[in-house]
Write an enzyme that holds these catalytic residues in place. Structure first.
Site, PDB file in Angstrom:
ATOM      1  N   ASP A 207       0.808  -1.206   0.000  1.00 45.14           N
ATOM      2  CA  ASP A 207       0.000   0.000   0.000  1.00 45.14           C
ATOM      3  C   ASP A 207       0.844   1.261   0.000  1.00 45.14           C
ATOM      4  O   ASP A 207       0.605   2.183  -0.749  1.00 45.14           O
ATOM      5  CB  ASP A 207      -0.925   0.031   1.215  1.00 45.14           C
ATOM      6  N   LYS A 312     -15.555  -4.380   3.382  1.00 42.48           N
ATOM      7  CA  LYS A 312     -14.837  -4.914   2.229  1.00 42.48           C
ATOM      8  C   LYS A 312     -15.872  -5.713   1.444  1.00 42.48           C
ATOM      9  O   LYS A 312     -16.305  -6.776   1.910  1.00 42.48           O
ATOM     10  CB  LYS A 312     -13.705  -5.821   2.707  1.00 42.48           C
ATOM     11  N   SER A 339     -13.699   0.065   2.187  1.00 41.59           N
ATOM     12  CA  SER A 339     -12.285  -0.308   2.056  1.00 41.59           C
ATOM     13  C   SER A 339     -11.950  -1.124   0.812  1.00 41.59           C
ATOM     14  O   SER A 339     -12.737  -1.952   0.359  1.00 41.59           O
ATOM     15  CB  SER A 339     -11.870  -1.112   3.291  1.00 41.59           C
TER      16      SER A 339
HETATM   17  P1  PGA Z   1      -6.492  -7.060   3.468  1.00 40.14           P
HETATM   18  O1  PGA Z   1      -5.933  -5.827   4.297  1.00 40.14           O
HETATM   19  O2  PGA Z   1      -7.137  -6.549   2.234  1.00 40.14           O
HETATM   20  O3  PGA Z   1      -5.284  -7.910   3.190  1.00 40.14           O
HETATM   21  O4  PGA Z   1      -7.474  -7.773   4.347  1.00 40.14           O
HETATM   22  C1  PGA Z   1      -6.642  -4.654   4.475  1.00 40.14           C
HETATM   23  C2  PGA Z   1      -6.856  -4.286   5.954  1.00 40.14           C
HETATM   24  O5  PGA Z   1      -6.553  -5.077   6.856  1.00 40.14           O
HETATM   25  O6  PGA Z   1      -7.397  -3.234   6.244  1.00 40.14           O
HETATM   26 ZN    ZN Z   2      -7.610  -3.906   8.644  1.00 37.32          ZN
END
Ligand code: PGA
Ligand code: ZN
Length: 401
Positions: A207, A312, A339
């Site tokens: 990121d 997510k 997210s």
């Molecule tokens: P991940 O990480 O997409 O690998 O789950 C994102 C987060 O933990 O915010």
């Molecule tokens: Zn997280």
């Protein structure tokens, strides 16, 4: 009506296969692809992978692609793309499993997003407007971006135990200005790190920039913010992702840094010790804790184990269900962070989703790399399109306060 659906395998930002779909109506072709993260547990929707070690180390998604091209296509061709919940329900009914493991949540979500884009075109409205209509919302809002500027945990090959240090430009007057503040801070941070540790201290992780210990990381970010001159207009958020480490670093005194938000401060199954933790002024975000799962969200609301939802969409698998969980959070009221995942594609759907649902916050990584900028740049487009009607969430990013 939907006339044709054609899926294929593409690669995500980590170079790992994922699903892309083209959905056709008489209005044209609508393309969507799905992200992929580090699975946080058994409560999230199932990402279907072939598991054939000889092909992409087991990560190919040919079965999910085939499920779209055959079974999903057969069920959805002829349906009106405006009817999002009926389309999503048709796929859920076809799948019949709780975690969407039969067809694959990756297959279902790709089609759900493509249908949503087609539905907007059918109505001749922007995507964010169509999403707002589906959710029964009227207050379109540009979210405060949570820019990851330092990566750690499972996302970087460094010693930083926590997963992200993020900056929130809540004092900006528009999304465009927030993006500028994020970018400037990010570039100052690279300079600060290079001065202190040499150019090699500054690598780009999944990121953002990767780096050492929590305290050092926070000090560097504070220094970078000072150099921009924006000072108190930019706040700090951290994603502890506590489940992923047990190094026992001493807990931070939030007053030394302008921290306003903490994600996953405790292990995701530690319901006992986390009861009532959310009754603090700080934003406590549930990511691994909630896994975007409605049952876990309901439990967390009851126990006050957090006070904001991290959504997510691939953990839940359809646009309709994503809207439903945001409504659960809105009713409390909790903050909502839309997210990305650590493995992303250039699809910018979550930008429109965050505006349409007036989430107030979006977490889409650092202000660098194409698949992260795809989301932030789309928010610039939306802000430009809304013109005088554009409202930046700013200080009201948590909505519930
Ligand atoms: P991940 O990480 O997409 O690998 O789950 C994102 C987060 O933990 O915010
Ligand atoms: Zn997280």
């Amino acid at each position: 009506v939907i006339t044709k659906i054609k899926a294929r395998q593409i690669l995500d930002s980590r170079g790992i296969p994922t699903v892309e779909v083209d959905l056709f109506t008489h209005k044209g072709m609508f393309r969507a692809s799905v992200p992929s993260g580090d699975p946080s547990g058994m409560y999230e929707a199932l990402e279907l992978r072939d598991g054939d070690k000889g092909t992409y180390l087991g990560n190919s998604v040919n079965r999910a692609v085939k499920n779209i091209n055959e079974r999903i296509s057969e069920a959805l061709v002829g349906m009106d793309p405006i009817l999002q919940s009926q389309i999503d329900q048709a796929m859920i009914d076809l799948d019949k499993t709780e975690k969407k493991g039969e067809l694959g949540a990756n297959a279902i979500l790709a089609v759900s997003i493509a249908a949503c884009k087609a539905g907007a075109a059918e109505k001749e409205v922007p995507l964010y407007k169509h999403i707002a209509d589906l959710a029964g919302k009227t207050n379109l809002t540009l979210p405060v971006p949570a820019f990851t500027v330092i990566s750690g945990g499972k996302h970087a090959g460094n010693n930083l135990a926590i997963q992200d240090i993020m900056i929130l430009p809540i004092g900006a007057s528009s999304f465009g200005e927030a993006l500028q503040m994020g970018s400037e801070t990010y570039h100052h941070l690279k300079a600060v790190i290079a001065e202190k540790y040499g150019a090699h201290g500054c690598n780009v992780g999944e990121d953002g920039v990767t780096f050492g210990s929590i305290r050092e990381g926070l000090d560097l970010v504070k220094e970078a913010i000072n150099r921009t001159g924006y000072n108190e207009k930019i706040k700090i958020a951290i994603d502890v992702a506590a489940t992923d480490f047990c190094k026992g670093e001493e807990f931070l005194p939030p007053n030394k840094y302008p921290i306003v938000s903490i994600e996953d401060p405790f292990d995701k199954e530690d319901w006992e010790h986390t009861k009532s933790t959310a009754r603090v002024t700080l934003q406590v975000v549930g990511d691994d804790l909630l896994m975007s799962n409605p049952k876990r969200i309901e439990r967390a609301i009851l126990d006050s184990t957090c006070n904001a939802l991290l959504l997510k969409i691939n953990q839940i698998g359809t646009v309709t269900e994503a809207i439903e969980v945001v409504k659960l959070a809105n009713d409390v009221p909790w903050g909502v962070v839309i997210s990305h995942r650590s493995g992303e594609t250039e699809d910018s759907f979550i930008a429109d989703l965050s505006v349409g649902l007036a989430s107030g916050q979006i977490k889409a990584g650092a202000p660098c790399r194409g698949e992260r900028l795809a989301k932030y740049n789309q928010l610039l487009h939306i802000e430009e399109e809304l013109g005088d009607h554009a409202i930046y969430a700013g200080e009201d990013y948590r909505q519930c306060l």
